[in-house]
Design a protein around this motif. Structure first.
Motif, PDB file in Angstrom:
ATOM      1  N   ARG A  30       7.375  -9.314  -3.983  1.00 29.39           N
ATOM      2  CA  ARG A  30       6.627 -10.492  -4.414  1.00 29.39           C
ATOM      3  C   ARG A  30       6.055 -11.239  -3.203  1.00 29.39           C
ATOM      4  NH1 ARG A  30       6.860 -14.014  -8.923  1.00 29.39           N
ATOM      5  NH2 ARG A  30       6.376 -16.188  -8.416  1.00 29.39           N
ATOM      6  N   ASN A  31       6.875 -11.440  -2.182  1.00 29.36           N
ATOM      7  CA  ASN A  31       6.433 -12.136  -0.987  1.00 29.36           C
ATOM      8  C   ASN A  31       5.359 -11.349  -0.248  1.00 29.36           C
ATOM      9  OD1 ASN A  31       6.922 -12.517   2.204  1.00 29.36           O
ATOM     10  ND2 ASN A  31       7.310 -14.459   1.139  1.00 29.36           N
ATOM     11  N   LYS A  88       2.056 -11.672  -1.967  1.00 27.26           N
ATOM     12  CA  LYS A  88       1.487 -13.000  -1.718  1.00 27.26           C
ATOM     13  C   LYS A  88       0.866 -13.057  -0.320  1.00 27.26           C
ATOM     14  CE  LYS A  88       4.158 -15.978  -4.807  1.00 27.26           C
ATOM     15  NZ  LYS A  88       5.080 -17.144  -4.893  1.00 27.26           N
ATOM     16  N   ARG A  89       1.568 -12.525   0.659  1.00 30.12           N
ATOM     17  CA  ARG A  89       1.049 -12.552   2.022  1.00 30.12           C
ATOM     18  C   ARG A  89      -0.202 -11.696   2.172  1.00 30.12           C
ATOM     19  NH1 ARG A  89       4.346 -10.050   5.250  1.00 30.12           N
ATOM     20  NH2 ARG A  89       6.141  -9.626   3.908  1.00 30.12           N
ATOM     21  N   PHE A 146      -1.382 -11.125  -4.975  1.00 35.33           N
ATOM     22  CA  PHE A 146      -0.407 -11.458  -6.013  1.00 35.33           C
ATOM     23  C   PHE A 146      -1.077 -12.226  -7.144  1.00 35.33           C
ATOM     24  CE2 PHE A 146       2.372 -14.654  -7.916  1.00 35.33           C
ATOM     25  CZ  PHE A 146       3.402 -13.854  -8.400  1.00 35.33           C
ATOM     26  N   HIS A 147      -0.732 -11.848  -8.373  1.00 33.34           N
ATOM     27  CA  HIS A 147      -1.134 -12.642  -9.536  1.00 33.34           C
ATOM     28  C   HIS A 147      -0.104 -12.430 -10.638  1.00 33.34           C
ATOM     29  CE1 HIS A 147      -2.697  -8.990 -11.523  1.00 33.34           C
ATOM     30  NE2 HIS A 147      -3.231  -8.690 -10.355  1.00 33.34           N
ATOM     31  N   ARG A 148      -0.118 -13.306 -11.611  1.00 34.72           N
ATOM     32  CA  ARG A 148       0.935 -13.340 -12.627  1.00 34.72           C
ATOM     33  C   ARG A 148       0.913 -12.147 -13.576  1.00 34.72           C
ATOM     34  NH1 ARG A 148       3.598 -18.088 -12.653  1.00 34.72           N
ATOM     35  NH2 ARG A 148       2.670 -19.838 -11.524  1.00 34.72           N
TER      36      ARG A 148
END
Length: 222
Positions: free
Chosen positions: A42-43, A46-47, A51-53
């Protein structure tokens, strides 16, 4: 007045309790490690700005069981911090892993095989260390980025399951005999009062892990 009753300890019963405790801790280390994989992926996404839901990460997070939440919350920031620094120091190693391993576009089978093979090659050279374990999580993050960019976010769960299998078969016993996941925190994270120490410790860690990175570079390019 002496009691007519004597408290007898059944040695076999004590041993059976010890066995139960051992296997409980063993499986707890696997569960925690699997949940840490979800947190790391997940991280990393994001980096990487992807990332999306709608990626379906809720299914990965659901594997975090209530008794393990405290340990996961404690270890995850440390694991991510060291893994992120490792990626920065080696910017070309933990990216485009599919291309480096010759897989190109991943399938559910090649994702699992790549994750398992690279992980076991890392720990096959010499003894298992925390450095190697963190490197394995960085590989998982790199494969996850590949899968999402290829439009295959459903393979994120496959990565997690493959890493859980490596934990169960190859790493959980070592983690357990070396203090459990919390030992990673006590070894590599300083108190909030000494941030300078934390920086030095992280720099030392990267220096120690450099030979492992060279091994990984050879492995994933085979």
């Amino acid at each position: 007045m002496e009691s007519d009753f004597e408290f007898e300890i059944d040695v076999n019963e004590v041993e059976s309790f010890e066995v139960v405790d051992y296997f409980y801790e063993y499986h707890a280390n696997v569960r925690i490690g699997s949940s840490l994989c979800a947190q790391y992926i997940r991280n990393r996404l994001k980096r990487s700005g992807i990332f999306h839901r709608k990626l379906g990460l809720k299914r990965m997070r659901s594997s975090t069981l209530l008794p393990d939440l405290a340990v996961v919350s404690e270890v995850s920031p440390v694991l991510i911090a060291i893994g992120t620094e490792l990626e920065k120091v080696n910017p070309n190693l933990y990216v485009r892993i599919g291309r480096q391993t010759g897989c190109g576009s991943f399938s559910d089978q090649t994702v699992a095989v790549t994750m398992t093979h690279v992980s076991r090659e890392i720990i096959r050279h010499g003894e298992i260390t925390w450095s190697k374990i963190i490197s394995i999580y960085a590989v998982a993050g790199g494969i996850a980025v590949d899968c999402v960019r290829q439009g295959k976010p459903e393979y994120l769960l496959v990565i997690q399951k493959a890493l859980a299998s490596v934990l169960e078969q190859d790493l959980a016993i070592w983690i357990q005999t070396n203090g459990g996941w919390s030992a990673l925190v006590s070894r590599y994270r300083s108190s909030t009062k000494t941030p300078e120490w934390n920086t030095k410790k992280l720099a030392l860690f990267v220096a120690v892990i450099t030979p492992i990175v060279f091994i990984l570079a050879i492995v994933i390019r085979l």
